[in-house]
Design an enzyme around this catalytic site. Sequence first.
Site, PDB file in Angstrom:
ATOM      1  N   HIS A   1     -26.521 -24.071 -28.653  1.00  0.00           N
ATOM      2  CA  HIS A   1     -27.607 -25.052 -28.587  1.00  0.00           C
ATOM      3  C   HIS A   1     -28.487 -24.889 -29.807  1.00  0.00           C
ATOM      4  CE1 HIS A   1     -28.573 -21.473 -26.220  1.00  0.00           C
ATOM      5  NE2 HIS A   1     -29.835 -21.601 -26.593  1.00  0.00           N
TER       6      HIS A   1
ATOM      7  N   GLU B   1     -29.989 -16.737 -24.863  1.00  0.00           N
ATOM      8  CA  GLU B   1     -29.924 -16.541 -23.408  1.00  0.00           C
ATOM      9  C   GLU B   1     -28.785 -17.316 -22.761  1.00  0.00           C
ATOM     10  OE1 GLU B   1     -33.675 -17.552 -21.738  1.00  0.00           O
ATOM     11  OE2 GLU B   1     -34.703 -15.851 -22.650  1.00  0.00           O
TER      12      GLU B   1
ATOM     13  N   HIS C   1     -32.250 -25.676 -30.920  1.00  0.00           N
ATOM     14  CA  HIS C   1     -33.586 -26.085 -30.481  1.00  0.00           C
ATOM     15  C   HIS C   1     -34.182 -26.989 -31.550  1.00  0.00           C
ATOM     16  CE1 HIS C   1     -34.178 -22.751 -27.428  1.00  0.00           C
ATOM     17  NE2 HIS C   1     -33.246 -22.198 -28.171  1.00  0.00           N
TER      18      HIS C   1
ATOM     19  N   ASP D   1     -35.983 -29.250 -23.122  1.00  0.00           N
ATOM     20  CA  ASP D   1     -35.968 -27.864 -22.654  1.00  0.00           C
ATOM     21  C   ASP D   1     -36.819 -27.753 -21.394  1.00  0.00           C
ATOM     22  OD1 ASP D   1     -35.340 -24.910 -24.197  1.00  0.00           O
ATOM     23  OD2 ASP D   1     -36.758 -24.895 -22.524  1.00  0.00           O
ATOM     24  N   ILE D   2     -36.356 -26.975 -20.428  1.00  0.00           N
ATOM     25  CA  ILE D   2     -37.050 -26.841 -19.141  1.00  0.00           C
ATOM     26  C   ILE D   2     -38.367 -26.070 -19.301  1.00  0.00           C
ATOM     27  CG2 ILE D   2     -36.062 -24.638 -18.353  1.00  0.00           C
ATOM     28  CD1 ILE D   2     -35.446 -26.046 -15.679  1.00  0.00           C
TER      29      ILE D   2
HETATM   30  P1  5GP Z   1     -31.955 -19.425 -26.100  1.00  0.00           P
HETATM   31  O1  5GP Z   1     -32.887 -18.281 -25.825  1.00  0.00           O
HETATM   32  O2  5GP Z   1     -30.591 -19.189 -25.498  1.00  0.00           O
HETATM   33  O3  5GP Z   1     -31.905 -19.829 -27.541  1.00  0.00           O
HETATM   34  O4  5GP Z   1     -32.599 -20.679 -25.380  1.00  0.00           O
HETATM   35  C1  5GP Z   1     -32.227 -21.124 -24.098  1.00  0.00           C
HETATM   36  C2  5GP Z   1     -33.165 -22.246 -23.726  1.00  0.00           C
HETATM   37  O5  5GP Z   1     -32.622 -22.932 -22.614  1.00  0.00           O
HETATM   38  C3  5GP Z   1     -34.568 -21.788 -23.336  1.00  0.00           C
HETATM   39  O6  5GP Z   1     -35.519 -22.406 -24.172  1.00  0.00           O
HETATM   40  C4  5GP Z   1     -34.692 -22.238 -21.873  1.00  0.00           C
HETATM   41  O7  5GP Z   1     -35.984 -22.704 -21.553  1.00  0.00           O
HETATM   42  C5  5GP Z   1     -33.657 -23.347 -21.776  1.00  0.00           C
HETATM   43  N1  5GP Z   1     -33.079 -23.513 -20.449  1.00  0.00           N
HETATM   44  C6  5GP Z   1     -32.558 -22.537 -19.662  1.00  0.00           C
HETATM   45  N2  5GP Z   1     -32.096 -23.061 -18.516  1.00  0.00           N
HETATM   46  C7  5GP Z   1     -32.311 -24.399 -18.583  1.00  0.00           C
HETATM   47  C8  5GP Z   1     -32.027 -25.477 -17.688  1.00  0.00           C
HETATM   48  O8  5GP Z   1     -31.504 -25.314 -16.596  1.00  0.00           O
HETATM   49  N3  5GP Z   1     -32.389 -26.729 -18.112  1.00  0.00           N
HETATM   50  C9  5GP Z   1     -32.984 -26.941 -19.322  1.00  0.00           C
HETATM   51  N4  5GP Z   1     -33.296 -28.209 -19.627  1.00  0.00           N
HETATM   52  N5  5GP Z   1     -33.257 -25.947 -20.185  1.00  0.00           N
HETATM   53  C10 5GP Z   1     -32.931 -24.690 -19.811  1.00  0.00           C
END
Ligand code: 5GP
Length: 125
Positions: A110, A105, A112, A39-40
């Site tokens: 995905h 988001e 985690h 994760d970034i």
């Molecule tokens: P969500 O809130 O959708 O469950 O999590 C999205 C995750 O994607 C977040 O933890 C965010 O840091 C990660 N993320 C968003 N954009 C990127 C990216 O361009 N590269 C990587 N490696 N992670 C990303």
Amino acid sequence: MAVDATLPYDDQNVFAKILRGEIPNRTVYEDDFALVFHDINPQAPTHVLVIPKGAYVCWDDFSAKASDAEIAGFVRAVGKVARDLGLVAPGYRLLANTGTNSHQEVPHLHVHLFAGQPLGPMLVR
Ligand code: 5GP
């Protein structure tokens, strides 16, 4: 903005771009069914994302439409990465946000995988 989990798949989402190699990532594992990368913006010492190779918005979309092979391959990839990273004994947490209330988001499924320290309560109170 949070994802509407009922919308069709948007192939311009950031994880679709990662799968096409248009955006770099730090890959941990890859096979026919899944890509796993860091994760970034890590929220734990280990924070990786497991995504299916297929175009699925979220858990709802995937569980309804993916083939048995895709589902098995994806679930096995999650388990294999956790084992390969040595996380079974210390323990880890899986999280798959789906839709608005979860604050999903990125509109590509995905999971985690968090690990590396005691992870606290399941939800913020
Ligand atoms: P969500 O809130 O959708 O469950 O999590 C999205 C995750 O994607 C977040 O933890 C965010 O840091 C990660 N993320 C968003 N954009 C990127 C990216 O361009 N590269 C990587 N490696 N992670 C990303």
